[in-house]
Design a protein around this motif. Structure first.
Motif, mmCIF file in Angstrom:
data_model
loop_
_atom_site.group_PDB
_atom_site.id
_atom_site.type_symbol
_atom_site.label_atom_id
_atom_site.label_comp_id
_atom_site.label_asym_id
_atom_site.label_seq_id
_atom_site.Cartn_x
_atom_site.Cartn_y
_atom_site.Cartn_z
ATOM 1 N N PRO A 201 0.840 -1.207 0.000
ATOM 2 C CA PRO A 201 0.000 0.000 0.000
ATOM 3 C C PRO A 201 0.878 1.261 0.000
ATOM 4 O O PRO A 201 1.939 1.265 0.613
ATOM 5 N N GLU A 202 0.378 2.263 -0.690
ATOM 6 C CA GLU A 202 1.162 3.497 -0.729
ATOM 7 C C GLU A 202 1.213 4.136 0.647
ATOM 8 O O GLU A 202 2.258 4.530 1.132
ATOM 9 N N HIS A 203 0.042 4.210 1.244
ATOM 10 C CA HIS A 203 -0.038 4.817 2.582
ATOM 11 C C HIS A 203 -0.901 3.925 3.472
ATOM 12 O O HIS A 203 -2.078 3.728 3.203
ATOM 13 N N LEU A 204 -0.275 3.396 4.479
ATOM 14 C CA LEU A 204 -0.982 2.528 5.425
ATOM 15 C C LEU A 204 -1.153 3.271 6.746
ATOM 16 O O LEU A 204 -0.189 3.790 7.302
ATOM 17 N N VAL A 205 -2.405 3.320 7.198
ATOM 18 C CA VAL A 205 -2.647 3.901 8.526
ATOM 19 C C VAL A 205 -2.909 2.752 9.489
ATOM 20 O O VAL A 205 -3.716 1.865 9.220
ATOM 21 N N VAL A 206 -2.170 2.740 10.576
ATOM 22 C CA VAL A 206 -2.330 1.695 11.578
ATOM 23 C C VAL A 206 -3.015 2.296 12.794
ATOM 24 O O VAL A 206 -2.569 3.329 13.308
ATOM 25 N N ILE A 207 -4.094 1.678 13.216
ATOM 26 C CA ILE A 207 -4.778 2.148 14.417
ATOM 27 C C ILE A 207 -4.285 1.294 15.578
ATOM 28 O O ILE A 207 -4.565 0.092 15.652
#
Lengths: 466, 428
Positions: free
Chosen positions: A175-181
């Motif tokens: 993924p280009e931009h992964l957001v991890v919560i």
């Protein structure tokens, strides 16, 4: 007449290990598992596949960023996600098959299907081939494990872009931009994998630190190092919404009362795991899980129903495979009439980022909160010859010992191969070792383990090489 | 440690004999061999723990070699009896034992026996000791060697009874084993194994059995009675406050209460000689010397070293003796002789906070004085209620030879002397 002495419901680390131990002890034992393969979350969608990807991605990262320092130059470094996934799947499959072999060897019957209690001595299994069979046993052990927590209201899983750790282990492309919560173990490990393979990774954490249960010094060091690697952190930030918006995922969060918006490609929700007892038919035997999904057990892992036991993630304690398998063994021994025992004071906790993090026992905040009188010894890997040669000098070892008895009450490592190094200090805690005991034990030179010896000496302010 | 004088049976074998540990000790029981037959032992290794009715004695190897055990655990051996034989022709296993530290003399050596280090006889049950086959952890090894502590005397709280460094520290402080803080974060405890309500059965040591026998014997044979009184400690406390610094400066030891009580007891014993005597068959034995046993707490329980000829000692000498015995009792370094004899005993239960108790006789003695905690209490002096530091005292005595009048007068005498120590000086 019950067909089995004991049936383990769930074939993860708690269940399969317990079943093997029960088989060794001569019990007539079966294990019910509906996943289609043994080993549970750990082996199928947890510890093992994540370590496979962490290793592969670390090799790539090393080739890209660290090899030049060693005088090794690559013309072009490439990676192939499909091959990484294939390798990972191969490891998982060979290990799960291995457990089937162990079942045969230890005369454990493997019942493939979903188990539901009929009564306290009978379980109904909807098998993989569509038939339903009933099995009876004198005792049952619920070892159904846990499942990722879903934030249904604000970030429901869609299996593709808003996902749990399970899917994050199988992204087909980076993924280009992964957001991890969540800046816990899973968040940082999976975040590291994709970060190394080129994703921009943003970690959103509601608390004000990463790896909240770790020692504060370790948390601070971890954050510093991961930031150096390029990971972005938004601490004290609360997720308010994650939703698809065209091809992107729109993440909104709140920080200091102000809204923040991020457009990204994938969202990994890693806010913890919840005990899993769905469809187990607990009501048929008069058991009800607590609000948090866990089952209450006594010292013998007995639930409120005397012949039904529970171990692993479905009961209290850290959700760790090695805690679960210790409990599986203990419960098998208890059912066989032996004194099963788990020492919860000596269970290590590991994070497989790079550098790795590992700990055992209390952290300094806990020692302080308990009002204990303690001393600490802290030595950086920078002071260690092997770490220098290795080219991995980030991190430190911190040992906390009772001020009077010198007994080790906690040990915390952040550094290269911390996961392997901690074993020494776990044995130490298990045997009530003093810091001096570690300090007086010969450690091979040059090794990373010497840092632990130095840290042990530092407890008494007499480290030799720092 | 006790070095056994060795005799060369032939050129190869050396006998390990039951040593002579004290004049009153005739025999001992083998408590535990640290080695098994065929093991290679090094010179100075502790071979065996012996129990006598007075103390535990360790016997060390005089030579290196392969040991052959002759007397098994639990067997009784007389002084001089051969317990084992060491074959000195055996060689140390590879990587194992080092050769004897000193070159062995070629002729038949006559090594004078070194004074034995004896562990004080404990009225408390023997601690669970680390199985002798279990090696010590490095810190424990260092501490026990540095402080001359026998590992066998330390109560182990580690896994399977192993000794931790904290245990050695607790041992040195004479206290209970250190309960280390639980390092676990709050979580479910499943650390109690199945069959939680277990019980343990251990054979009583010879020492413990002897003590039990003696206590019961004392209760059965003597006609024990206890008389009480109370003492106003104001004057002693004032003297102590006035002179404690000078005393400490001059003698290097604190001025305690014990010396006042011993002095007072000696004077009272002189006045009432029966209290200092005992029954022997149909005779009463009166002593014209005053050997005062002082009950001292040690980690293994209460031991009673004896201050000989207490009547000849100054206050400072008494305090020094009490201090020295206390320290050595805690370290388990009292010798058998130091704990033998005694014509009268003083026991201070006050250090543990006891307000009143009935001490039990230390046979064959006929009386024992019990001191207790000093507590401020309202008392009536000259028709007025005042607050005074008061101590109850108790005298248990054998009514067979001490009459009620004598015992009460004896205790009153002590009361008078302690309440007004000037009397000690003036002799009234």
């Amino acid at each position: 007449m019950a067909a089995y002495d004991v049936i383990f419901v769930g074939g993860g680390p708690a269940g399969y290990t317990g079943a093997i131990r029960a088989g060794q002890l001569g019990l007539n034992v079966a294990c019910v598992e509906f996943r289609g393969s043994l080993g549970g979350t750990c082996l199928n969608v947890g510890c093992i596949p994540s370590k496979a990807l962490l290793q592969s991605s670390e090799f790539f990262h090393h080739a890209q960023h660290k090899s030049a320092e060693h005088g090794i130059k690559y013309q072009k470094v490439e990676f192939d996600v499909a091959q990484m996934m294939k390798r990972k799947d191969g490891i998982v499959s060979s290990l799960t098959k291995g457990i089937e072999g162990l079942f045969k060897k230890n005369k454990v019957t493997y019942i493939k299907g979903k188990g539901t209690f009929v009564n306290a001595n009978t379980i109904k299994v909807a098998t993989m081939d569509g038939s339903v069979e009933e099995h009876t046993a004198k005792s049952f052990v619920i070892s159904t494990g846990s499942t990722p927590i879903e934030l249904k209201a604000i970030a429901p899983f869609d299996g593709k872009d808003i996902v749990s750790s399970t899917e994050a282990l199988c992204f087909e492309k980076v993924p280009e931009h992964l957001v991890v919560i969540g800046a816990g173990v899973i968040g940082l490990e999976m975040g590291s994998v994709w970060l190394r393979l080129g994703s921009k990774v943003t970690v959103i954490e509601a608390l004000d630190r990463v790896l909240p249960p770790m020692d504060a010094a370790v948390s601070a060091e971890m954050k510093k190092i991961l930031e150096k690697q390029g990971m972005e952190f938004m601490l004290s930030t609360k997720l308010t919404k994650a939703e698809k918006s065209g091809k992107k995922v729109k993440v909104t969060a709140e920080r200091d009362g102000k809204p923040v918006t991020i457009d990204c490609d994938k969202v990994l929700v890693a806010v913890g795991r919840r005990a899993y007892t769905d469809g187990l038919g607990l009501e048929a035997v008069g058991l009800a899980p607590r609000k948090d999904g866990k089952l209450d057990v006594n010292h013998h892992y007995q639930t409120a129903v005397a012949n039904i036991f529970a171990v692993g993630d479905v009961i209290d304690g850290p959700m760790l495979a090695h805690k679960a398998d210790e409990e599986g063994v203990a419960v098998a021994e208890i059912i066989a009439g032996k004194p099963g025992h788990v020492n919860y004071e000596a269970i290590p906790n590991v994070v497989y980022t790079w550098p790795e993090v590992a700990s055992v026992g209390m952290n300094e905040e806990e020692a302080k909160a308990k009002g204990l009188n303690y001393k600490t010894g802290k030595v950086p890997f920078m002071a260690n010859g092997r770490a220098r040669a290795f080219g991995e000098t980030d991190g430190f070892v911190k040992i906390i010992a009772d001020a009077k008895t010198d007994r080790i009450i906690g040990a915390h490592i952040i550094g290269p191969n911390a996961s392997e190094l901690i074993a020494e200090l776990v044995i130490g805690v298990e045997f009530s070792a003093s810091a001096e005991d570690i300090g007086r034990s010969s450690h091979a030179h040059p090794t990373l383990a010497e840092v632990m010896k130095e840290a042990a000496l530092a407890v008494d302010k007499r480290s030799l090489n720092f | 440690m006790f070095k056994v004088s060795r005799e060369v049976i032939d050129t190869m074998a050396v006998d390990v004999k039951m040593p002579n540990v004290g004049e009153s000790v005739q025999e001992g029981v083998i408590h535990k061999w640290r080695f098994k037959s065929g093991d290679f032992v090094n010179r100075d290794d502790v071979l065996v723990e012996l129990e006598t009715d007075k103390a535990t004695v360790e016997v060390v190897a005089e030579s290196s070699g392969a040991i052959e055990i002759i007397k098994k655990q639990g067997e009784t051996v007389a002084i001089g009896e051969v317990m084992a034989r060491i074959d000195t022709s055996a060689t140390a296993p590879a990587g194992g034992a080092k050769p004897a530290a000193a070159p062995a003399p070629s002729a038949v050596p006559i090594t004078p026996p070194a004074p034995p280090t004896v562990t004080a006889a404990p009225p408390a049950p023997p601690p669970v000791t680390q199985a002798s086959s279990m090696p010590l952890s490095p810190a424990v090894r260092r501490m026990t060697e540095e402080h001359g502590i026998s590992p066998g005397s330390v109560h182990g709280t580690g896994k399977d009874g192993r000794i931790t460094k904290g245990d050695v520290i607790a041992h040195m402080e004479g206290g209970a084993p250190a309960t280390a803080p639980s390092p676990a974060p709050a979580m479910m405890r499943a650390s109690v194994p199945a069959g939680v309500r277990t019980e343990r059965r251990e054979q009583m040591s010879l020492l413990r059995r002897r003590i039990a026998e003696r206590l019961v014997h004392a209760q059965e044979t003597a006609a024990i009675l206890t008389t009480f009184n109370e003492i106003d400690m104001s004057n002693v406390m004032k003297i102590r406050n006035d002179y404690k610094d000078k005393f400490k400066e001059k003698y290097g030891v604190g001025l305690g209460f014990m010396s006042f009580f011993i002095k007072a007891a000696v004077e009272a014993l002189k006045t009432y000689p029966a209290v200092n005597g005992w029954i022997d068959g149909n005779d009463i034995v009166y002593h014209d010397f005053y050997d005062i046993g002082v009950a001292v707490s040690s980690n293994r329980g209460l031991v009673v070293p004896v201050i000989k000829d207490a009547d000849h000692l100054s206050m400072a000498e008494l305090e020094m003796a009490v201090g020295d015995y206390g320290k050595r009792a805690r370290d388990g370094k009292l010798s058998v002789d130091e704990m033998t004899g005694g014509t009268f005993t003083v026991s201070n239960g006050g250090v543990f906070g006891s307000l009143m108790s009935t001490p039990i006789l230390n046979p064959p003695q006929s009386a024992i004085l019990g001191m207790h905690k000093i507590q401020e209490r309202p008392v009536v002096v000259n028709g007025e209620i005042v607050i005074r530091p008061m101590m109850y005292v108790a005298l248990s005595y054998d009514h067979r030879i001490i009459d009620g009048k004598e015992s009460v007068s004896f205790l009153v005498k002590i009361k008078e002397l302690v309440e007004d120590p000037t009397r000690l000086l003036v002799g009234v």
